[in-house]
Scaffold this motif. Structure first.
Motif, PDB file in Angstrom:
ATOM      1  N   SER A 165       0.828  -1.210   0.000  1.00 26.58           N
ATOM      2  CA  SER A 165       0.000   0.000   0.000  1.00 26.58           C
ATOM      3  C   SER A 165       0.859   1.255   0.000  1.00 26.58           C
ATOM      4  N   PHE A 166       2.000   1.215   0.713  1.00 26.48           N
ATOM      5  CA  PHE A 166       2.917   2.355   0.696  1.00 26.48           C
ATOM      6  C   PHE A 166       3.423   2.623  -0.719  1.00 26.48           C
ATOM      7  N   ILE A 167       3.777   1.562  -1.425  1.00 21.14           N
ATOM      8  CA  ILE A 167       4.311   1.702  -2.779  1.00 21.14           C
ATOM      9  C   ILE A 167       3.222   2.122  -3.747  1.00 21.14           C
ATOM     10  N   ASP A 168       2.054   1.507  -3.655  1.00 19.25           N
ATOM     11  CA  ASP A 168       0.935   1.866  -4.533  1.00 19.25           C
ATOM     12  C   ASP A 168       0.556   3.336  -4.380  1.00 19.25           C
ATOM     13  N   ASN A 170       7.508   6.753   2.888  1.00 20.53           N
ATOM     14  CA  ASN A 170       8.199   7.434   1.802  1.00 20.53           C
ATOM     15  C   ASN A 170       9.564   6.809   1.533  1.00 20.53           C
ATOM     16  N   GLU A 171      10.218   6.291   2.565  1.00 17.36           N
ATOM     17  CA  GLU A 171      11.514   5.650   2.368  1.00 17.36           C
ATOM     18  C   GLU A 171      11.359   4.242   1.792  1.00 17.36           C
ATOM     19  N   ILE A 172      10.283   3.565   2.141  1.00 14.47           N
ATOM     20  CA  ILE A 172      10.020   2.256   1.533  1.00 14.47           C
ATOM     21  C   ILE A 172       9.796   2.416   0.032  1.00 14.47           C
ATOM     22  N   TYR A 205       9.974  10.534 -11.090  1.00 13.49           N
ATOM     23  CA  TYR A 205       9.142  11.737 -10.990  1.00 13.49           C
ATOM     24  C   TYR A 205       8.042  11.571  -9.948  1.00 13.49           C
ATOM     25  N   GLU A 206       7.405  10.414  -9.913  1.00 14.34           N
ATOM     26  CA  GLU A 206       6.334  10.217  -8.929  1.00 14.34           C
ATOM     27  C   GLU A 206       6.888  10.251  -7.510  1.00 14.34           C
ATOM     28  N   TRP A 207       8.083   9.693  -7.309  1.00 13.03           N
ATOM     29  CA  TRP A 207       8.675   9.762  -5.978  1.00 13.03           C
ATOM     30  C   TRP A 207       9.073  11.191  -5.635  1.00 13.03           C
ATOM     31  N   ASP A 253       6.734  17.165  -1.389  1.00 14.11           N
ATOM     32  CA  ASP A 253       5.568  17.405  -0.550  1.00 14.11           C
ATOM     33  C   ASP A 253       5.893  17.268   0.933  1.00 14.11           C
ATOM     34  N   THR A 254       6.937  16.504   1.257  1.00  8.22           N
ATOM     35  CA  THR A 254       7.277  16.258   2.658  1.00  8.22           C
ATOM     36  C   THR A 254       8.584  16.918   3.080  1.00  8.22           C
ATOM     37  N   LEU A 255       9.308  17.503   2.122  1.00  8.00           N
ATOM     38  CA  LEU A 255      10.611  18.093   2.431  1.00  8.00           C
ATOM     39  C   LEU A 255      10.450  19.385   3.218  1.00  8.00           C
ATOM     40  N   GLU A 256      11.290  19.568   4.226  1.00  8.80           N
ATOM     41  CA  GLU A 256      11.334  20.831   4.955  1.00  8.80           C
ATOM     42  C   GLU A 256      12.234  21.791   4.195  1.00  8.80           C
ATOM     43  N   ILE A 257      11.642  22.852   3.668  1.00 10.98           N
ATOM     44  CA  ILE A 257      12.379  23.826   2.865  1.00 10.98           C
ATOM     45  C   ILE A 257      12.457  25.136   3.632  1.00 10.98           C
ATOM     46  N   SER A 258      13.648  25.600   3.863  1.00 11.76           N
ATOM     47  CA  SER A 258      13.837  26.882   4.543  1.00 11.76           C
ATOM     48  C   SER A 258      14.038  27.977   3.510  1.00 11.76           C
ATOM     49  N   GLU A 259      13.556  29.170   3.832  1.00  8.98           N
ATOM     50  CA  GLU A 259      13.709  30.291   2.915  1.00  8.98           C
ATOM     51  C   GLU A 259      15.172  30.678   2.791  1.00  8.98           C
TER      52      GLU A 259
END
Length: 249
Positions: A48-51, A85-87, A115-117, A123-129
């Motif tokens: 399910s994680f991969i799907d 996300n790591e799986i 691209y899908e990954w 979407d989950t990365l912490e991005i600092s200005e």
């Protein structure tokens, strides 16, 4: 005590080996039905994680092929993390590291999985200005990625049927509303944005880069390219143009 410990470890290995590959005999010390239920729960959880991360790839590949990939990954891979996300990343890396035949059978698959990954990663990365440089240079306000694909996988949707090659470059970033954004780029803009991503540049330096890359362009044509790039990046709210800019004249 050592014999008991060894016996316990042997049971553990036998248990894990059967969970990975149910074609092996079930260890005598475990109940068959409970083992099957436990394996099904684990396999379905990992699958399910991969799907979830690769819905487009899953929909395009034949169902039997996708299921075989999940079975093989579950059986042979050595996962280092329980996070979904790591799986999903390990699934992609497993196919790549094994030089899996499926990547030859479907030459677009590696790019589509990447691209899908990436969409999940952004979407989950912490991005600092970024800290603005007090100088008349162009500088991105956030992190961007320039990617080059042989197949337009960034445009593909679930159950995609047109899988023709169309080499292209894109810029990917996450905007102020935490939305993942994609912009198709010309080869020249992809080159310039990649340089800007590495370090802030002045408009004069950008003009020099264009002149060195496309020596047949006139000064007017070079300024036109710089102005077009300026308008694009400003419209996308990726840069703040420096004052006294050439493109303002």
């Amino acid at each position: 005590m050592n014999n008991k410990l060894q016996s316990f470890q042997d049971s553990q290995h036998a248990f894990c080996d059967w969970i990975r590959d149910p074609k092996q005999p079930i260890p005598q010390s475990f109940e068959t039905e409970r083992m099957r239920v436990y394996r099904e729960l684990l396999f379905n959880n990992v699958s399910s994680f991969i799907d979830l991360v690769y819905p487009v790839a899953r929909s395009i590949l034949p169902k039997e092929t996708w299921q075989c990939l999940l079975d093989e990954f579950f059986q042979k891979s050595i996962n280092q993390s329980p996070f979904y996300n790591e799986i999903s990343l390990q699934f992609r890396e497993y196919l790549s590291e094994q030089q899996h035949p499926v990547l030859q059978d479907y030459p677009w698959l590696a790019e589509l999985l990447q691209y899908e990954w990436l969409e999940l990663y952004l979407d989950t990365l912490e991005i600092s200005e970024k800290q603005c440089v007090q100088a008349p240079v162009w500088q991105f306000k956030t992190q961007v990625w320039v990617l080059v694909y042989q197949y337009p996988v960034y445009r593909w949707a679930i159950n995609q049927t047109d899988l023709e090659q169309d080499p292209s470059a894109i810029m990917v970033w996450r905007n102020q509303n935490d939305q993942v954004c994609v912009e198709a780029l010309s080869p020249l803009f992809a080159f310039l944005i990649e340089k800007l991503h590495q370090q802030p540049l002045s408009e004069f330096e950008l003009c020099e880069l264009i002149s060195a890359t496309l020596p047949d362009l006139s000064s007017h044509e070079i300024l036109l390219q710089v102005n077009t790039l300026s308008n694009l990046l400003t419209q996308l709210e990726l840069i703040d143009m420096p004052k006294n800019s050439i493109t303002e004249d």
